[in-house]
Motif scaffolding. Structure first.
Motif, mmCIF file in Angstrom:
data_model
loop_
_atom_site.group_PDB
_atom_site.id
_atom_site.type_symbol
_atom_site.label_atom_id
_atom_site.label_comp_id
_atom_site.label_asym_id
_atom_site.label_seq_id
_atom_site.Cartn_x
_atom_site.Cartn_y
_atom_site.Cartn_z
ATOM 1 N N GLU A 183 0.821 -1.215 0.000
ATOM 2 C CA GLU A 183 0.000 0.000 0.000
ATOM 3 C C GLU A 183 0.853 1.261 0.000
ATOM 4 O OE1 GLU A 183 -2.573 2.443 3.299
ATOM 5 O OE2 GLU A 183 -2.679 0.263 3.378
ATOM 6 N N ARG A 184 1.816 1.334 0.901
ATOM 7 C CA ARG A 184 2.649 2.518 1.051
ATOM 8 C C ARG A 184 4.057 2.073 1.428
ATOM 9 N NH1 ARG A 184 -1.068 6.641 4.636
ATOM 10 N NH2 ARG A 184 0.421 8.173 3.900
ATOM 11 N N GLY A 185 5.042 2.915 1.117
ATOM 12 C CA GLY A 185 6.415 2.541 1.428
ATOM 13 C C GLY A 185 7.290 3.733 1.739
ATOM 14 N N LEU A 186 8.225 3.533 2.663
ATOM 15 C CA LEU A 186 9.250 4.526 2.948
ATOM 16 C C LEU A 186 10.382 4.369 1.945
ATOM 17 C CD1 LEU A 186 9.622 4.500 6.852
ATOM 18 C CD2 LEU A 186 8.647 6.297 5.436
ATOM 19 N N MET A 187 10.849 5.488 1.404
ATOM 20 C CA MET A 187 11.894 5.484 0.387
ATOM 21 C C MET A 187 13.238 5.849 1.003
ATOM 22 S SD MET A 187 10.138 4.811 -2.404
ATOM 23 C CE MET A 187 8.990 3.819 -1.400
ATOM 24 N N PHE A 188 14.151 4.871 1.043
ATOM 25 C CA PHE A 188 15.510 5.091 1.523
ATOM 26 C C PHE A 188 16.458 5.239 0.338
ATOM 27 C CE2 PHE A 188 13.759 3.632 5.441
ATOM 28 C CZ PHE A 188 14.592 4.128 6.440
ATOM 29 N N ASP A 234 3.147 10.068 -6.343
ATOM 30 C CA ASP A 234 2.024 9.682 -5.475
ATOM 31 C C ASP A 234 2.489 9.867 -4.038
ATOM 32 O OD1 ASP A 234 0.060 8.453 -3.888
ATOM 33 O OD2 ASP A 234 -0.397 6.977 -5.429
ATOM 34 N N ARG A 235 2.216 11.050 -3.478
ATOM 35 C CA ARG A 235 2.782 11.391 -2.170
ATOM 36 C C ARG A 235 2.196 10.565 -1.026
ATOM 37 N NH1 ARG A 235 6.381 15.019 -3.006
ATOM 38 N NH2 ARG A 235 6.096 16.594 -4.626
ATOM 39 N N LYS A 236 1.068 9.956 -1.238
ATOM 40 C CA LYS A 236 0.528 9.109 -0.181
ATOM 41 C C LYS A 236 1.245 7.773 -0.141
ATOM 42 C CE LYS A 236 -3.715 7.235 1.805
ATOM 43 N NZ LYS A 236 -5.193 7.191 1.738
ATOM 44 N N ARG A 237 1.504 7.195 -1.293
ATOM 45 C CA ARG A 237 2.105 5.860 -1.336
ATOM 46 C C ARG A 237 3.622 5.903 -1.227
ATOM 47 N NH1 ARG A 237 0.211 2.060 -5.942
ATOM 48 N NH2 ARG A 237 1.130 0.567 -4.463
ATOM 49 N N MET A 273 2.997 -6.717 9.164
ATOM 50 C CA MET A 273 2.929 -6.295 7.767
ATOM 51 C C MET A 273 2.426 -4.871 7.592
ATOM 52 S SD MET A 273 4.257 -8.763 6.228
ATOM 53 C CE MET A 273 3.975 -8.330 4.503
ATOM 54 N N GLY A 274 1.778 -4.312 8.598
ATOM 55 C CA GLY A 274 1.282 -2.961 8.377
ATOM 56 C C GLY A 274 0.799 -2.210 9.591
ATOM 57 N N GLU A 275 0.114 -2.883 10.507
ATOM 58 C CA GLU A 275 -0.498 -2.159 11.624
ATOM 59 C C GLU A 275 0.539 -1.464 12.497
ATOM 60 O OE1 GLU A 275 -3.073 -4.745 13.812
ATOM 61 O OE2 GLU A 275 -4.600 -4.826 12.225
ATOM 62 N N THR A 276 1.619 -2.155 12.812
ATOM 63 C CA THR A 276 2.656 -1.553 13.663
ATOM 64 C C THR A 276 3.304 -0.371 12.965
ATOM 65 O OG1 THR A 276 3.081 -3.620 14.842
ATOM 66 C CG2 THR A 276 4.822 -1.979 14.863
ATOM 67 N N ALA A 277 3.613 -0.529 11.675
ATOM 68 C CA ALA A 277 4.233 0.578 10.918
ATOM 69 C C ALA A 277 3.285 1.759 10.801
ATOM 70 C CB ALA A 277 4.637 0.071 9.550
ATOM 71 N N ARG A 285 2.282 7.189 12.053
ATOM 72 C CA ARG A 285 1.089 8.030 12.215
ATOM 73 C C ARG A 285 0.347 8.178 10.887
ATOM 74 N NH1 ARG A 285 3.215 12.761 16.451
ATOM 75 N NH2 ARG A 285 4.357 11.328 17.822
ATOM 76 N N LEU A 286 0.116 7.047 10.241
ATOM 77 C CA LEU A 286 -0.574 7.050 8.962
ATOM 78 C C LEU A 286 -2.077 6.940 9.153
ATOM 79 C CD1 LEU A 286 1.741 4.609 6.971
ATOM 80 C CD2 LEU A 286 1.933 7.106 7.209
ATOM 81 N N ASP A 287 -2.830 7.484 8.206
ATOM 82 C CA ASP A 287 -4.274 7.388 8.277
ATOM 83 C C ASP A 287 -4.719 6.029 7.743
ATOM 84 O OD1 ASP A 287 -3.873 7.625 5.526
ATOM 85 O OD2 ASP A 287 -4.474 9.732 5.489
#
Length: 366
Positions: free
Chosen positions: A95-100, A134-137, A355-359, A364-366
């Motif tokens: 769904e979404r990812g941090l870009m390193f 896509d600034r959300k993803r 996979m997602g809830e903790t991240a 602080r994602l919606d």
């Protein structure tokens, strides 16, 4: 973007920087000194920084190559184009990812403070434009010039407040003779807390920095890469916890990345054992080292770690986050999410968290 209603958030994926990034984005006073792209036949990309070389030999590579010299993992180049990056995320239902960064992992090795700060600004500005697809993803992680804590604070504030980035990236290695737990960095950590983002610690084997194992196995990538990622994170977590950084900053959230997770239960036990026997050597600690980790820290894991279920049972799914490491040479693409979802040692509740809830909660994602 879900699998059986499981949200998938990638807390550590990588971009492959554009070849002309610094030629286009570096500020004019420094543009003449823009790092040059160095390519070798197998498709590897490095930024050649002034006066500095990697401890890796020029002919040494982590890549498997074909007879024509091209890399086996051809999808690596896709991370330069954000459209193709989003398509790759779709394949693994991310769904979404941090870009390193990739080559940008080595900006910390620049010694000149003003130049380092300019390089970080240029990289962050390029990444901002990249995420504009896509600034959300696509979520940015800021590189900051830890060579000078005041400059690092300025860039952290700009990256979060103006660019909307979701975290601050630092290396676990010593920089300019300072460990990551040095009180010199306390003003930066206070700023990170005030900004409401996590501190993300990410190693990068090959950089011109003190690196665990590089002195004993110089020029032997198999050995230096095996050692550096987990051992540098072990050293960083020891310092951040036992030298009192987390005690001084009880709201600071730290994420240890790309080192696997199997070492953590043992390391927490070993720190606790020393705290039990030698508490007078760390009088600033108010509780066991493992309690600091559970209060403030997170770790990513490798999809094929054989003892992942035992690790999560030991430290709790609330402290474990998914990371793809896409598109690096040791990442699985496509199919990394299927590898995890098909494991028999992780129940549905655990899968949802790691996979997602903790991240999502951490970021602080919606």
């Amino acid at each position: 973007m879900t699998d059986n209603h499981i949200r998938i958030i990638d807390i550590d994926g990588h971009v492959r920087e554009a070849d002309d990034l610094f030629e286009k984005y570096l500020e004019s006073p420094f543009r003449a000194r823009a790092p040059k792209v160095e390519k070798v036949a197998n498709g590897q990309l490095l930024f050649k920084l002034e006066g500095q070389r990697h401890h890796r030999r020029p002919d040494e590579s982590p890549f498997r190559v074909k007879d024509d010299g091209s890399p086996v993992n051809e999808g690596r180049h896709l991370a330069t184009n954000p459209k193709q990056r989003l398509e790759a995320m779709d394949r693994d239902r991310i769904e979404r990812g941090l870009m390193f960064p990739s080559a940008g992992l080595y900006l910390t090795s620049v010694e000149e403070e003003a130049y380092a700060a300019a390089l970080c600004r240029a990289y962050n500005n390029w990444l901002y434009d990249y995420c504009g697809e896509d600034r959300k993803r696509l979520m940015g992680v800021a590189a900051v010039p830890v060579q000078d804590v005041r400059l690092a604070i300025d860039e952290a504030k700009r990256a979060v407040k103006e660019l909307g980035f979701k975290g601050i990236f630092v290396r676990p290695n010593p920089v300019k003779g300072r460990n990551i737990d040095d009180p010199y960095y306390d003003p930066l950590y206070k700023t990170v807390v005030d900004l409401g983002v996590p501190l993300l610690l990410h190693e990068g084997s090959g950089a011109f920095l003190p690196t665990a194992g590089a002195d004993r196995f110089a020029g032997q990538w198999f050995f230096t890469h095996t050692i550096s990622h987990p051992l540098e994170q072990m050293l960083a977590s020891l310092g951040m916890i036992c030298n009192g950084t987390l005690e001084r900053h009880p709201e600071l959230q730290c994420v240890f990345l790309e080192s696997g997770a199997g070492w953590l239960p043992y390391w927490l036990w070993r720190m606790d054992e020393h705290y039990e026997v030698l508490p007078f050597q760390v009088p600033w600690l108010k509780m066991k080292p493992s309690d600091y980790f559970r209060r403030q820290c997170f770790i990513s894991f490798e999809a094929d770690e054989t003892r992942l279920g035992q690790v999560i049972e030991s430290i709790g799914a609330d402290h474990v986050v998914f990371a793809s490491d896409y598109p690096h040479w040791d990442a699985t693409f496509p199919g990394v999410t299927d590898m995890i979802m098909n494991r028999k040692d992780l129940d549905a509740g655990t899968q949802r968290k790691i996979m997602g809830e903790t991240a999502a909660k951490l970021l602080r994602l919606d």
